[in-house]
Design an enzyme around this catalytic site. Structure first.
Site, PDB file in Angstrom:
ATOM      1  N   ASP A  17     -34.457  30.156 -24.806  1.00  0.00           N
ATOM      2  CA  ASP A  17     -35.693  30.309 -25.934  1.00  0.00           C
ATOM      3  C   ASP A  17     -36.831  29.584 -25.598  1.00  0.00           C
ATOM      4  O   ASP A  17     -36.939  28.761 -24.657  1.00  0.00           O
ATOM      5  CB  ASP A  17     -35.085  30.176 -27.098  1.00  0.00           C
ATOM      6  CG  ASP A  17     -34.338  29.018 -27.197  1.00  0.00           C
ATOM      7  OD1 ASP A  17     -34.795  28.189 -26.731  1.00  0.00           O
ATOM      8  OD2 ASP A  17     -33.307  28.832 -28.205  1.00  0.00           O
ATOM      9  N   ALA A  18     -37.767  29.460 -26.701  1.00  0.00           N
ATOM     10  CA  ALA A  18     -39.146  28.828 -26.517  1.00  0.00           C
ATOM     11  C   ALA A  18     -38.752  27.094 -26.492  1.00  0.00           C
ATOM     12  O   ALA A  18     -39.443  26.502 -26.277  1.00  0.00           O
ATOM     13  CB  ALA A  18     -39.880  29.061 -27.818  1.00  0.00           C
TER      14      ALA A  18
END
Length: 142
Positions: A17-18
């Site tokens: 994810d980020a």
């Protein structure tokens, strides 16, 4: 094969994810790759299995326990074991590890199905291979 099937995976950007933590669905992809490579190591390529016998495997049930997070660039190892063999099904356990520690565990039931999605008995040669794999992995403690 001797013992459990071990499959290495490196975590890439696309798996995270980020924040650089592995996205939960990525573990399912890692586990799928490991099961595919277990079949390949046993002499069965999925595409050929479908073409020659008309059967494939589909995940019928999956229980997943997320214990810790993996991160970008981690080197993981997936330990895949056959735990039970039914007439048209197969139970497996998988442990995704980092440095020997379980970070994610999965318990699966795979269904043997035809091209149109109906349950099918597992071919005897494939059953024999899975019985041998089960016996080998049972003799090695997790």
């Amino acid at each position: 094969m001797s013992g459990p099937h071990l499959f290495p995976v490196r975590v890439y950007w696309e798996d995270t994810d980020a924040s650089g933590i592995v996205y939960h669905a990525s573990y399912l992809r890692f586990a799928e790759r490991a099961r595919t490579e277990l079949l390949r190591a046993a002499g069965f390529e999925q595409w050929n299995l479908l073409a020659e016998t008309g059967i494939a495997f589909a995940v019928r049930r999956c229980e997943i326990d997320f214990r810790r997070s993996a991160r970008l660039d981690d080197q993981l190892e997936i330990d895949t074991r056959v735990t039970a063999i039914g007439g048209a099904s197969l139970d497996m356990s998988q442990a995704i590890r980092r440095n020997g520690d379980d970070i994610v565990t999965l318990l699966l039931k795979l269904a043997c199905i035809t091209r149109d999605g109906r349950a099918a008995r597992m071919p005897s040669d494939l059953r024999e291979v899975f019985n041998a794999i089960k016996a080998e992995t049972a003799s090695h403690a997790a």
